[in-house]
Design an enzyme around this catalytic site. Sequence first.
Site, PDB file in Angstrom:
ATOM      1  N   ASP A 167      39.383  69.752  53.277  1.00 56.55           N
ATOM      2  CA  ASP A 167      39.015  68.475  52.650  1.00 56.55           C
ATOM      3  C   ASP A 167      38.987  67.314  53.643  1.00 56.55           C
ATOM      4  O   ASP A 167      39.261  66.169  53.286  1.00 56.55           O
ATOM      5  CB  ASP A 167      39.965  68.149  51.483  1.00 56.55           C
ATOM      6  CG  ASP A 167      39.982  69.249  50.451  1.00 56.55           C
ATOM      7  OD1 ASP A 167      38.921  69.847  50.223  1.00 56.55           O
ATOM      8  OD2 ASP A 167      41.057  69.517  49.881  1.00 56.55           O
TER       9      ASP A 167
ATOM     10  N   LYS B 144      34.139  67.502  55.717  1.00 54.98           N
ATOM     11  CA  LYS B 144      33.119  68.327  56.391  1.00 54.98           C
ATOM     12  C   LYS B 144      31.759  68.140  55.728  1.00 54.98           C
ATOM     13  O   LYS B 144      30.734  68.057  56.403  1.00 54.98           O
ATOM     14  CB  LYS B 144      33.527  69.819  56.317  1.00 54.98           C
ATOM     15  CG  LYS B 144      34.859  70.128  56.977  1.00 54.98           C
ATOM     16  CD  LYS B 144      35.264  71.582  56.784  1.00 54.98           C
ATOM     17  CE  LYS B 144      35.657  71.937  55.377  1.00 54.98           C
ATOM     18  NZ  LYS B 144      36.910  71.321  54.891  1.00 54.98           N
TER      19      LYS B 144
ATOM     20  N   GLN C  35      37.105  75.413  54.107  1.00 58.72           N
ATOM     21  CA  GLN C  35      38.547  75.446  54.376  1.00 58.72           C
ATOM     22  C   GLN C  35      38.805  74.859  55.778  1.00 58.72           C
ATOM     23  O   GLN C  35      38.107  73.955  56.180  1.00 58.72           O
ATOM     24  CB  GLN C  35      39.132  76.861  54.200  1.00 58.72           C
ATOM     25  CG  GLN C  35      39.161  77.333  52.756  1.00 58.72           C
ATOM     26  CD  GLN C  35      37.854  77.872  52.233  1.00 58.72           C
ATOM     27  OE1 GLN C  35      37.248  78.733  52.842  1.00 58.72           O
ATOM     28  NE2 GLN C  35      37.388  77.369  51.115  1.00 58.72           N
TER      29      GLN C  35
ATOM     30  N   GLY D 274      35.061  72.895  48.237  1.00 59.82           N
ATOM     31  CA  GLY D 274      34.472  71.800  47.471  1.00 59.82           C
ATOM     32  C   GLY D 274      34.076  70.721  48.452  1.00 59.82           C
ATOM     33  O   GLY D 274      34.936  70.033  49.004  1.00 59.82           O
ATOM     34  N   HIS D 275      32.790  70.606  48.744  1.00 63.82           N
ATOM     35  CA  HIS D 275      32.304  69.638  49.728  1.00 63.82           C
ATOM     36  C   HIS D 275      31.573  68.530  48.978  1.00 63.82           C
ATOM     37  O   HIS D 275      30.531  68.762  48.374  1.00 63.82           O
ATOM     38  CB  HIS D 275      31.393  70.328  50.748  1.00 63.82           C
ATOM     39  CG  HIS D 275      32.112  71.395  51.533  1.00 63.82           C
ATOM     40  ND1 HIS D 275      31.502  72.189  52.454  1.00 63.82           N
ATOM     41  CD2 HIS D 275      33.408  71.778  51.519  1.00 63.82           C
ATOM     42  CE1 HIS D 275      32.395  73.022  52.982  1.00 63.82           C
ATOM     43  NE2 HIS D 275      33.559  72.793  52.411  1.00 63.82           N
TER      44      HIS D 275
HETATM   45  P1  GDP Z   1      35.391  68.716  52.622  1.00 65.86           P
HETATM   46  O1  GDP Z   1      35.904  69.810  51.752  1.00 65.86           O
HETATM   47  O2  GDP Z   1      35.931  68.773  54.015  1.00 65.86           O
HETATM   48  O3  GDP Z   1      33.893  68.590  52.587  1.00 65.86           O
HETATM   49  O4  GDP Z   1      35.967  67.355  52.011  1.00 65.86           O
HETATM   50  P2  GDP Z   1      35.980  66.963  50.439  1.00 65.86           P
HETATM   51  O5  GDP Z   1      34.609  66.622  50.027  1.00 65.86           O
HETATM   52  O6  GDP Z   1      36.722  67.981  49.646  1.00 65.86           O
HETATM   53  O7  GDP Z   1      36.931  65.690  50.483  1.00 65.86           O
HETATM   54  C1  GDP Z   1      36.617  64.563  51.213  1.00 65.86           C
HETATM   55  C2  GDP Z   1      36.448  63.373  50.253  1.00 65.86           C
HETATM   56  O8  GDP Z   1      36.498  62.170  50.969  1.00 65.86           O
HETATM   57  C3  GDP Z   1      35.105  63.362  49.529  1.00 65.86           C
HETATM   58  O9  GDP Z   1      35.288  62.804  48.247  1.00 65.86           O
HETATM   59  C4  GDP Z   1      34.245  62.442  50.390  1.00 65.86           C
HETATM   60  O10 GDP Z   1      33.236  61.769  49.635  1.00 65.86           O
HETATM   61  C5  GDP Z   1      35.264  61.460  50.863  1.00 65.86           C
HETATM   62  N1  GDP Z   1      35.042  60.910  52.204  1.00 65.86           N
HETATM   63  C6  GDP Z   1      34.502  61.486  53.298  1.00 65.86           C
HETATM   64  N2  GDP Z   1      34.593  60.682  54.364  1.00 65.86           N
HETATM   65  C7  GDP Z   1      35.230  59.566  53.937  1.00 65.86           C
HETATM   66  C8  GDP Z   1      35.662  58.382  54.587  1.00 65.86           C
HETATM   67  O11 GDP Z   1      35.491  58.179  55.791  1.00 65.86           O
HETATM   68  N3  GDP Z   1      36.305  57.450  53.817  1.00 65.86           N
HETATM   69  C9  GDP Z   1      36.535  57.629  52.491  1.00 65.86           C
HETATM   70  N4  GDP Z   1      37.180  56.676  51.823  1.00 65.86           N
HETATM   71  N5  GDP Z   1      36.147  58.752  51.859  1.00 65.86           N
HETATM   72  C10 GDP Z   1      35.512  59.705  52.565  1.00 65.86           C
HETATM   73  P1  IMO Z   2      37.259  72.890  51.540  1.00 63.34           P
HETATM   74  O1  IMO Z   2      36.151  73.705  52.127  1.00 63.34           O
HETATM   75  C1  IMO Z   2      41.501  72.534  50.626  1.00 63.34           C
HETATM   76  C2  IMO Z   2      43.610  76.251  49.658  1.00 63.34           C
HETATM   77  C3  IMO Z   2      44.133  76.455  48.251  1.00 63.34           C
HETATM   78  C4  IMO Z   2      45.358  77.297  48.547  1.00 63.34           C
HETATM   79  C5  IMO Z   2      44.876  78.193  49.700  1.00 63.34           C
HETATM   80  C6  IMO Z   2      44.388  79.557  49.266  1.00 63.34           C
HETATM   81  O2  IMO Z   2      36.840  72.028  50.403  1.00 63.34           O
HETATM   82  O3  IMO Z   2      37.999  72.164  52.602  1.00 63.34           O
HETATM   83  P2  IMO Z   2      42.223  80.398  47.975  1.00 63.34           P
HETATM   84  O4  IMO Z   2      41.692  80.074  46.608  1.00 63.34           O
HETATM   85  O5  IMO Z   2      41.268  80.076  49.071  1.00 63.34           O
HETATM   86  O6  IMO Z   2      42.737  81.797  48.089  1.00 63.34           O
HETATM   87  O7  IMO Z   2      43.495  79.438  48.165  1.00 63.34           O
HETATM   88  O8  IMO Z   2      43.812  77.498  50.299  1.00 63.34           O
HETATM   89  N1  IMO Z   2      42.155  75.952  49.741  1.00 63.34           N
HETATM   90  C7  IMO Z   2      41.675  74.756  50.061  1.00 63.34           C
HETATM   91  N2  IMO Z   2      42.298  73.573  50.286  1.00 63.34           N
HETATM   92  N3  IMO Z   2      40.160  72.635  50.755  1.00 63.34           N
HETATM   93  C8  IMO Z   2      39.528  73.811  50.571  1.00 63.34           C
HETATM   94  O9  IMO Z   2      38.224  73.984  50.854  1.00 63.34           O
HETATM   95  C9  IMO Z   2      40.284  74.928  50.162  1.00 63.34           C
HETATM   96  N4  IMO Z   2      39.981  76.214  49.865  1.00 63.34           N
HETATM   97  C10 IMO Z   2      41.143  76.820  49.634  1.00 63.34           C
HETATM   98  O10 IMO Z   2      44.468  75.229  47.644  1.00 63.34           O
HETATM   99  O11 IMO Z   2      46.399  76.507  49.040  1.00 63.34           O
HETATM  100 MG    MG Z   3      36.912  70.048  49.963  1.00 65.93          MG
END
Ligand code: GDP
Ligand code: IMO
Ligand code: MG
Length: 427
Positions: free
Chosen positions: A13, A16, A217, A40-41
Amino acid sequence: MGNLIILGSQWGDEGKGKLVDLLADQFDFIVRFQGGNNAGHTILIGDRKFVLKLIPSGILRPGKIAVIGNGLVIDPVALFAEIDQLSAAGVDAQARLRISSRAHILVPAHRAMEKRLAIGTTLRGIGPCYEDKAGRRGIRVADLIDSEHFVEHFDALAREHEATFKAFEIERDYDLDEVRAQYLELGARIKPMVCETALLLNRAIRDGKTVLFEGAQATMLDLDHGTYPFVTSSSASAGGACTGSGVAPTLIDGILGVAKAYITRVGGGPFPTEMLGAEGEEIRRRGNEFGSVTGRPRRCGWFDAPLLRYTAAINNFDSLVITKLDVLDHLDRIPVCTEYREGARVLSEMPAVCSTLGGIDPVYECLPGWQTDTSQVKTWDGLPPAARAYVDFLEKQCDVEVGCISMGPERNQTIIKPGSNFQRLTS
Ligand code: GDP
Ligand code: IMO
Ligand code: MG
């Protein structure tokens, strides 16, 4: 411009998705190489928000080819739910998606079996599906689209699962006949998108096309290199991009690591710099740190340099992208963990054994905050001096260049440092 890998350098998270969306325009192919719909991106484009789970974020850029590589585990029901959602939003996902015939297929039994594993997983069936892959009894996409032999494969795997269900008293919460029929139907629907993606990518690279590899991840969740057993079941670090796509390491031109200006983790497992009190709640609120897949509150902590030094070593990052700097805008002082202490021993990198992590104390250095809104800043020089000093400190601590800084979820809330490796690799 060459072939680039984007990786999470913490526990996921990191943002990416935003970065992939930002860069995808300059590549021909965007490839996911591991994981499944546990990812979840989140991508924000104006007032439109997309949360991509299985499909590469590059699908949002018109004309780009998005590839689901051999390293993934695919829940076909989740895949089509995502395709349908994208179509409803006007994105022609089906036309631009290519799916590896070698990727593995997830069935409802995988989700049912996962309930036994109490480490805070996403409950999407990811681990059990990879178990079947490693056990060499899994069903692959090639089997799903083979209508003549699919039932044979499906029933053989179902028999294995029934034995496990019996042994561990797991309740079956679905109708096997219905699932079989549904998967046969989905097999026919997926078929036009299926191909040998490894060959597709290698031929494209040979013809001068470029590939962006989208990690899911992160390295600390990597099955081999992460905080085992509190990890996911795939290779979420640099090597995984090659095994999970069939593209050789010698064809990779750069590796970018994405890190938050602090750190979060979802689910169980050690977390040396976790903020347990009101400070953590404030960061969670300001950073909207709730899981994009499960909605769970993310655990929040201070930036952990020993952890980053470790993931930087594993991945040999060319450049780091620091995201969510804006979330720290309100603080008057910002602790950064520079090393760990275990009794009298100093540890400068994350150790391998989880039980050790319980007994280690993070050592912090406190930096002054900037207490200024950074979300609209457009240049490196435009950042408050204390914010620049904070980023410079992270760079020095991690011993990797910080080439890009993000101060908001939108594409235009990004600063690229002039003359950086990041700029060189992405332009
Ligand atoms: P990922 O799994 O690495 O793609 O990240 P996620 O999408 O799960 O979580 C990142 C969250 O932060 C998302 O809701 C993005 O819209 C948000 N985000 C990304 N970059 C920034 C930033 O620089 N500032 C803020 N406030 N939010 C951001
Ligand atoms: P993105 O791509 C954050 C965590 C789960 C749990 C562990 C194992 O959005 O960064 P799983 O269901 O994969 O067997 O769970 O990994 N986990 C993540 N945490 N971002 C993710 O993906 C994750 N995908 C799995 O919360 O701790
Ligand atoms: Mg994510």
